[in-house]
Scaffold this motif. Structure first.
Motif, PDB file in Angstrom:
ATOM      1  N   ILE A   1       9.978 -34.388   4.597  1.00 58.09           N
ATOM      2  CA  ILE A   1       9.569 -33.612   5.863  1.00 58.09           C
ATOM      3  C   ILE A   1       9.869 -34.564   7.076  1.00 58.09           C
ATOM      4  O   ILE A   1       9.299 -35.599   7.333  1.00 58.09           O
ATOM      5  CB  ILE A   1       8.032 -33.461   5.788  1.00 58.09           C
ATOM      6  N   THR A   2      10.555 -33.887   8.061  1.00 57.74           N
ATOM      7  CA  THR A   2      10.702 -34.388   9.339  1.00 57.74           C
ATOM      8  C   THR A   2      10.027 -33.728  10.586  1.00 57.74           C
ATOM      9  O   THR A   2       9.993 -32.498  10.252  1.00 57.74           O
ATOM     10  CB  THR A   2      12.236 -34.390   9.425  1.00 57.74           C
TER      11      THR A   2
ATOM     12  N   VAL B   1      14.929 -24.521  -6.228  1.00 59.30           N
ATOM     13  CA  VAL B   1      14.175 -24.150  -5.318  1.00 59.30           C
ATOM     14  C   VAL B   1      14.084 -22.555  -5.088  1.00 59.30           C
ATOM     15  O   VAL B   1      13.005 -22.015  -4.663  1.00 59.30           O
ATOM     16  CB  VAL B   1      14.628 -24.486  -3.865  1.00 59.30           C
ATOM     17  N   HIS B   2      15.164 -21.747  -5.251  1.00 61.71           N
ATOM     18  CA  HIS B   2      15.340 -20.345  -5.155  1.00 61.71           C
ATOM     19  C   HIS B   2      14.306 -19.700  -6.139  1.00 61.71           C
ATOM     20  O   HIS B   2      13.976 -18.401  -5.991  1.00 61.71           O
ATOM     21  CB  HIS B   2      16.614 -19.909  -5.237  1.00 61.71           C
ATOM     22  N   GLN B   3      13.923 -20.491  -7.174  1.00 60.91           N
ATOM     23  CA  GLN B   3      13.165 -19.742  -8.411  1.00 60.91           C
ATOM     24  C   GLN B   3      11.788 -20.207  -8.365  1.00 60.91           C
ATOM     25  O   GLN B   3      10.994 -19.906  -9.043  1.00 60.91           O
ATOM     26  CB  GLN B   3      13.780 -20.024  -9.743  1.00 60.91           C
ATOM     27  N   ALA B   4      11.388 -21.174  -7.357  1.00 61.84           N
ATOM     28  CA  ALA B   4       9.979 -22.058  -7.322  1.00 61.84           C
ATOM     29  C   ALA B   4       9.048 -21.029  -6.549  1.00 61.84           C
ATOM     30  O   ALA B   4       9.224 -20.217  -5.743  1.00 61.84           O
ATOM     31  CB  ALA B   4      10.291 -23.120  -6.483  1.00 61.84           C
ATOM     32  N   ASP B   5       7.799 -21.207  -7.149  1.00 65.47           N
ATOM     33  CA  ASP B   5       6.849 -20.296  -6.578  1.00 65.47           C
ATOM     34  C   ASP B   5       5.522 -21.412  -6.450  1.00 65.47           C
ATOM     35  O   ASP B   5       4.600 -21.558  -7.243  1.00 65.47           O
ATOM     36  CB  ASP B   5       6.460 -19.443  -7.301  1.00 65.47           C
ATOM     37  N   PHE B   6       5.250 -22.029  -5.311  1.00 65.27           N
ATOM     38  CA  PHE B   6       4.160 -22.908  -5.027  1.00 65.27           C
ATOM     39  C   PHE B   6       3.953 -23.176  -3.601  1.00 65.27           C
ATOM     40  O   PHE B   6       4.955 -22.447  -2.882  1.00 65.27           O
ATOM     41  CB  PHE B   6       4.484 -24.217  -5.724  1.00 65.27           C
ATOM     42  N   GLY B   7       3.113 -23.741  -3.217  1.00 66.82           N
ATOM     43  CA  GLY B   7       2.677 -24.126  -1.626  1.00 66.82           C
ATOM     44  C   GLY B   7       2.121 -25.511  -1.504  1.00 66.82           C
ATOM     45  O   GLY B   7       1.413 -25.923  -2.785  1.00 66.82           O
ATOM     46  N   PHE B   8       1.981 -26.148  -0.401  1.00 64.09           N
ATOM     47  CA  PHE B   8       1.193 -26.934  -0.040  1.00 64.09           C
ATOM     48  C   PHE B   8       0.820 -26.901   1.428  1.00 64.09           C
ATOM     49  O   PHE B   8       1.060 -26.211   2.178  1.00 64.09           O
ATOM     50  CB  PHE B   8       1.996 -28.409  -0.198  1.00 64.09           C
ATOM     51  N   TYR B   9      -0.243 -27.969   1.544  1.00 66.85           N
ATOM     52  CA  TYR B   9      -1.097 -28.052   3.030  1.00 66.85           C
ATOM     53  C   TYR B   9      -0.564 -29.231   3.701  1.00 66.85           C
ATOM     54  O   TYR B   9      -0.516 -30.099   3.106  1.00 66.85           O
ATOM     55  CB  TYR B   9      -2.430 -27.558   2.983  1.00 66.85           C
ATOM     56  N   LEU B  10      -0.417 -29.049   5.011  1.00 64.50           N
ATOM     57  CA  LEU B  10      -0.082 -30.211   5.993  1.00 64.50           C
ATOM     58  C   LEU B  10      -1.073 -30.334   6.978  1.00 64.50           C
ATOM     59  O   LEU B  10      -1.483 -29.118   7.680  1.00 64.50           O
ATOM     60  CB  LEU B  10       1.071 -30.386   6.384  1.00 64.50           C
ATOM     61  N   ASP B  11      -1.692 -31.767   7.163  1.00 62.46           N
ATOM     62  CA  ASP B  11      -2.695 -31.624   8.494  1.00 62.46           C
ATOM     63  C   ASP B  11      -1.648 -32.574   9.535  1.00 62.46           C
ATOM     64  O   ASP B  11      -1.296 -33.689   9.073  1.00 62.46           O
ATOM     65  CB  ASP B  11      -4.125 -32.524   8.279  1.00 62.46           C
ATOM     66  N   VAL B  12      -1.413 -31.936  10.504  1.00 66.63           N
ATOM     67  CA  VAL B  12      -0.557 -32.594  11.467  1.00 66.63           C
ATOM     68  C   VAL B  12      -1.743 -33.762  12.366  1.00 66.63           C
ATOM     69  O   VAL B  12      -2.367 -33.228  13.190  1.00 66.63           O
ATOM     70  CB  VAL B  12      -0.067 -31.743  12.608  1.00 66.63           C
ATOM     71  N   ALA B  13      -1.449 -34.716  11.907  1.00 70.01           N
ATOM     72  CA  ALA B  13      -2.021 -35.942  12.582  1.00 70.01           C
ATOM     73  C   ALA B  13      -1.820 -36.393  13.946  1.00 70.01           C
ATOM     74  O   ALA B  13      -2.301 -36.732  14.850  1.00 70.01           O
ATOM     75  CB  ALA B  13      -2.317 -37.073  11.661  1.00 70.01           C
ATOM     76  N   SER B  14      -0.350 -36.815  13.676  1.00 70.39           N
ATOM     77  CA  SER B  14       0.380 -37.559  14.643  1.00 70.39           C
ATOM     78  C   SER B  14       1.950 -37.243  14.594  1.00 70.39           C
ATOM     79  O   SER B  14       2.103 -36.516  13.840  1.00 70.39           O
ATOM     80  CB  SER B  14       0.074 -38.947  15.069  1.00 70.39           C
ATOM     81  N   GLU B  15       2.626 -37.898  15.807  1.00 70.56           N
ATOM     82  CA  GLU B  15       3.945 -37.685  15.541  1.00 70.56           C
ATOM     83  C   GLU B  15       4.708 -38.773  14.495  1.00 70.56           C
ATOM     84  O   GLU B  15       5.989 -38.491  14.296  1.00 70.56           O
ATOM     85  CB  GLU B  15       4.733 -38.130  16.807  1.00 70.56           C
ATOM     86  N   SER B  16       3.963 -39.557  13.947  1.00 73.17           N
ATOM     87  CA  SER B  16       4.319 -40.355  12.776  1.00 73.17           C
ATOM     88  C   SER B  16       3.858 -40.116  11.430  1.00 73.17           C
ATOM     89  O   SER B  16       4.483 -40.552  10.509  1.00 73.17           O
ATOM     90  CB  SER B  16       4.028 -41.830  13.374  1.00 73.17           C
ATOM     91  N   THR B  17       2.707 -39.576  11.562  1.00 77.35           N
ATOM     92  CA  THR B  17       2.001 -39.251   9.880  1.00 77.35           C
ATOM     93  C   THR B  17       1.462 -37.991  10.049  1.00 77.35           C
ATOM     94  O   THR B  17       1.385 -37.458  10.991  1.00 77.35           O
ATOM     95  CB  THR B  17       1.118 -40.221   9.606  1.00 77.35           C
TER      96      THR B  17
ATOM     97  N   TYR C   1       6.499 -39.458   8.291  1.00 78.62           N
ATOM     98  CA  TYR C   1       7.597 -38.476   8.157  1.00 78.62           C
ATOM     99  C   TYR C   1       8.894 -39.255   7.652  1.00 78.62           C
ATOM    100  O   TYR C   1       9.024 -40.422   8.076  1.00 78.62           O
ATOM    101  CB  TYR C   1       7.841 -38.052   9.737  1.00 78.62           C
ATOM    102  N   GLY C   2       9.646 -38.410   6.730  1.00 80.77           N
ATOM    103  CA  GLY C   2      10.901 -38.848   6.254  1.00 80.77           C
ATOM    104  C   GLY C   2      10.814 -39.475   4.943  1.00 80.77           C
ATOM    105  O   GLY C   2      11.833 -39.981   4.295  1.00 80.77           O
ATOM    106  N   LYS C   3       9.624 -39.698   4.328  1.00 84.15           N
ATOM    107  CA  LYS C   3       9.374 -40.239   3.146  1.00 84.15           C
ATOM    108  C   LYS C   3       9.391 -39.206   2.064  1.00 84.15           C
ATOM    109  O   LYS C   3       9.027 -37.964   2.290  1.00 84.15           O
ATOM    110  CB  LYS C   3       7.942 -40.817   3.037  1.00 84.15           C
ATOM    111  N   ASN C   4       9.843 -39.622   0.807  1.00 85.18           N
ATOM    112  CA  ASN C   4       9.869 -38.677  -0.216  1.00 85.18           C
ATOM    113  C   ASN C   4       8.457 -38.370  -0.670  1.00 85.18           C
ATOM    114  O   ASN C   4       7.627 -39.365  -1.141  1.00 85.18           O
ATOM    115  CB  ASN C   4      10.721 -39.366  -1.507  1.00 85.18           C
ATOM    116  N   ILE C   5       8.180 -37.149  -0.732  1.00 88.75           N
ATOM    117  CA  ILE C   5       7.165 -36.617  -1.225  1.00 88.75           C
ATOM    118  C   ILE C   5       7.130 -35.826  -2.564  1.00 88.75           C
ATOM    119  O   ILE C   5       7.772 -34.923  -2.711  1.00 88.75           O
ATOM    120  CB  ILE C   5       6.220 -35.762  -0.251  1.00 88.75           C
ATOM    121  N   PRO C   6       6.325 -36.356  -3.580  1.00 90.05           N
ATOM    122  CA  PRO C   6       6.510 -35.550  -5.194  1.00 90.05           C
ATOM    123  C   PRO C   6       5.852 -34.096  -5.058  1.00 90.05           C
ATOM    124  O   PRO C   6       4.750 -34.000  -4.330  1.00 90.05           O
ATOM    125  CB  PRO C   6       5.943 -36.490  -5.932  1.00 90.05           C
TER     126      PRO C   6
END
Length: 795
Positions: free
Chosen positions: A184-185, A139-155, A171-176
């Protein structure tokens, strides 16, 4: 002194005209200022504000770190060259410190709120929490990013790129992700504030983040000889900048304490090893004394040779000290020789040689610097390789010094032993038992004193370990110097926008005037022609304006032509000649300057006064007169409109065919409500110059000048062909047309030269196509006096 306002014009500088050249473009100045200030406002509106964070610390000297540290002067544990403040500033600003700060505050992972224009970082209470499954080293050597759309308190919606398709996760599921799974919680405390928005998670290598803050931070001492150091950082998030500065100072102090503790721990271990060895020796000596007295039944043996024994005791003390020094030196030599890598050596624990103490301190300092660099690098780093070379050299120097000390102490021990043998031989009167017991007692005392000495030093090392102080004292913790941001500065940027708004059109106008070589109005032409009259200036017409004036016309063009007519009448009346003095040539330098336009309208303005006017098209090479006298507003009087002979017979036919009379080529035109006689140029001949030189041309001009009040001749351009010069001797007045923005200033020297040579008589100038902003007095104060004009905003 007479302050005549014309003094400036006499000196060649007309300040009013200079100022007017800028003020007449006031609309451009206003527009430029508005645009630049609008850009400045947008810059202020959408720029991320930055705040200035300051902190102040005092670099402490090692000798003054704490009063109890004075007990270590004998051991020289922290001796060496005094650290200069500049060196400590470099240590404080080291890359390794910033890497630790970034790791501690997790600055390599950012959560940003994506806006329509500005994207801002969320530092406190982010709406989500991230847990990476990958190891920290990845993680300390990683260089990337991703986007999140906050839909609700569960997804929420997830996408690696901003424009990529969105996948919905709970929320709480493993995301590749490219570096492994991430969980992400939600932070229910603040998640609702971002519902429906878009977040961006950015992961940057720690080394890049650390290097970025290393460049941004400023560290300096307030004075050359002061230990006070100022630390400054500018950032868009004040709390984040304060955390960075405070954590940097904390890391610096912790590293300094760790270095001191490492040396104290190593010294403690060395003393413990020596105590263990000496405790065994002391036990053996005590056992020998006990066995000696038991075996021989001795309780108290009086000394019979106190003087010799005292001398022997002193000599024995020196011998024991030398042997102690030799044992310590030998132990130190074994440690240095058996050390395979580079480890911290114990400080001097009793050797009297100062060079070994200094070399040991320098060696420990380099070993600590090497260990610190190895945290963020490897052994192939050029700096570490250089340190290894220095350490190897110091180790060889230390081994050489220890060898010399061991050899010297060996010689000293041998010498003292020899002396002791001589002393013992003189104590012939002392009983053997007394001598043996004294030897055992003496050895017992020496070993015991050394044992007690090392116990004392062990306790002192424990005190040093417990009382290790930081390298710096915090005077002011990080604080925000001002509630308002230091950039962008609103007032300064708006002022800069206004200045640039004024400067841009000013520069353009200045450069344009500097490179301008054209005639623009009557005033400018008068400065060039000097004594030759400039009769008038004609305004620039738009496409909607009529090119031909009408009777009772109140337009600017009509008024300027009336001024021209008045000035021309004055010249005609002031010239004393035998004839009517009414033959007027209209010419120019090159085609396109408006001579046909002027000659046509000049004929019309004279016709408005019920005068008989004849307009002759003498530009037989490029005739354009017909274009002005055709159309629905022009009627031919006395001849059929469809007569081919009327259209074809003109000046060239008259000059070529003797059978054609003057009346055959004169066309009476009804233009609007004015009557004007026109002689067209006719067909373009193959020999125009020869035709104009014929006697019929001279006869034509002489005859029509008697028939009409005004005869206006539209001639060819002077600088293009010689046609006009062939007939200038017949002219009474020559009007030379220049066009604003087209005719170059140097061109007017050509007609002036011809006038000086006598080839042009009655020369005068007219400026055509002058912009409204450049019109002289008439245009400046308003042509069309008394005419009611509809404002542009009244449709």
């Amino acid at each position: 002194m007479d302050n005549d306002p014309q003094d400036f014009s006499n000196s060649g500088i007309d300040l009013k005209e200079m100022v007017r050249s800028y003020t007449k473009h006031w609309k451009w100045f206003v527009l430029s200022v508005l645009i630049c200030m609008a850009l400045a406002y947008l810059k202020i509106r959408y720029s991320t504000p930055e705040y200035a964070i300051q902190a102040k610390i005092k670099i402490l000297e090692d000798g003054n770190a704490a009063p109890e540290m004075a007990v270590f002067k004998e051991l020289d544990m922290f001796s060496g060259a005094k650290n200069e403040v500049l060196d400590e500033i470099e240590v404080l600003n080291s890359r390794s410190n910033f890497i630790e700060v970034v790791k501690n505050l997790k600055l390599n992972v950012k959560i940003l709120e994506v806006g329509n224009v500005v994207t801002r970082e969320i530092y406190h209470d982010p709406p989500i929490k991230l847990n990476f499954m990958a190891p920290d080293s990845v993680v300390h050597q990683a260089d990337f990013g991703f986007y999140l759309d906050v839909a609700s308190e569960s997804t929420f919606g997830f996408a690696l790129d901003e424009d990529s398709p969105i996948k919905v996760y709970s929320y709480g599921k493993n995301i590749p992700t490219p570096i492994g799974d991430v969980i992400i919680t939600p932070n229910l405390k603040t998640l609702g504030n971002y519902k429906g928005g878009k977040l961006k998670v950015s992961v940057t290598p720690i080394s890049e983040v650390a290097q970025g803050y290393k460049k941004k931070i400023t560290i300096s001492n307030i004075d050359e000889f002061s230990n006070i150091v100022n630390i400054g950082l500018e950032d868009a998030i004040p709390d984040k900048a304060m955390d960075i500065v405070n954590n940097l100072v904390l890391t610096y102090n912790q590293n300094a304490i760790a270095d001191k503790k490492e040396i104290a721990d190593r010294t403690f271990e060395f003393i413990n090893e020596r105590i263990t060895d000496i405790a065994g020796s002391l036990a053996n000596v005590d056992e020998n004394a006990e066995n000696f007295k038991t075996d021989r039944g001795l309780t108290d043996i009086a000394s019979e040779a106190n003087i010799n024994l005292n001398v022997g005791a002193a000599n024995q003390q020196e011998l024991q000290n030398a042997r102690t020094q030799l044992n310590i030196a030998a132990s130190m030599q074994d440690i240095v020789s058996n050390q395979e890598g580079f480890e911290v050596l114990p400080s001097n624990v009793g050797l009297s040689d100062p060079s070994i103490s200094n070399t040991t301190a320098k060696y420990n300092e380099l070993v600590q610097e090497r260990n610190r660099l190895l945290k963020s690098s490897n052994e192939k780093n050029p700096i570490i390789v250089s340190l290894d070379q220095q350490l190897a050299g110091l180790k060889r120097s230390m081994q050489s010094s220890l060898n010399n000390v061991t050899n010297n102490l060996g010689l000293t021990v041998n010498s003292l032993s020899s002396q002791q043998s001589q002393i013992n031989s003189r104590i012939y009167s002392a009983p053997r038992n007394e001598r043996a017991l004294r030897d055992i007692t003496r050895q017992q005392q020496t070993t015991e004193s050394l044992y007690l000495y090392l116990l004392q030093k062990r306790e002192e090392s424990q005190v040093a370990l417990a009382s290790t102080s930081p390298k710096s004292k915090i005077i002011d913790r990080a604080y925000n110097t001002s509630d308002s941001p230091i950039s962008p500065r609103k007032a300064l940027m708006m002022l800069a926008g206004m200045i640039f708004g004024l400067l841009i059109p000013f520069s353009i106008i200045y450069v344009n005037d500097l490179m301008d070589n054209k005639i623009h109005n009557k005033a400018g032409l008068e400065k060039l022609v000097k004594d030759i009259p400039v009769l008038a200036e004609l305004p620039k017409l738009s496409r909607r304006d009529n090119k031909m004036i009408q009777k009772d016309d109140r337009s600017v063009l009509a008024e300027s032509l009336r001024i021209l007519r008045t000035n021309l009448d004055y010249l005609i009346k002031s010239k004393k000649t035998a004839g009517k003095n009414n033959l007027i040539y209209v010419t120019s330098s090159v085609p396109g300057e408006g001579k046909t336009f002027l000659s046509s309208n000049l004929a019309m303005i004279f016709a408005n006064t019920d005068k008989k006017v004849l307009l002759i098209g003498a530009d037989v090479r490029n005739p354009k007169l017909y274009n002005f006298f055709s159309g629905k507003h022009v009627d031919k009087l006395g001849k059929s409109k469809g007569s081919e002979r009327t259209r074809e017979v003109g000046l060239t036919e008259y000059l070529y065919d003797d059978s054609i009379g003057i009346k055959d080529i004169i066309n009476t035109m009804l233009v609007h409500t004015n009557t004007v006689d026109v002689i067209h140029s006719g067909k373009i001949p193959p020999n125009p110059a020869e035709l104009l030189m014929s006697a019929r041309m001279k006869g034509l001009l002489e005859e029509v000048s008697q028939m009409y009040d005004y005869v206006i001749v539209d001639t060819a351009p002077l600088m293009v062909v010689t046609d006009t010069l062939l007939i200038t001797e017949y002219a009474d007045h020559i009007i030379y047309v220049t066009r604003a923005g087209v005719t170059e200033s140097k061109v007017v020297q050509f007609p002036r030269k011809l006038k000086a040579e006598g080839k042009l008589k009655g020369l005068s100038f007219v400026v055509n196509d002058v912009k409204d902003s450049n019109l002289g007095y008439g245009g400046q104060y308003g042509y069309g006096y008394g005419k009611t004009l509809q404002k542009w905003w009244k449709f």
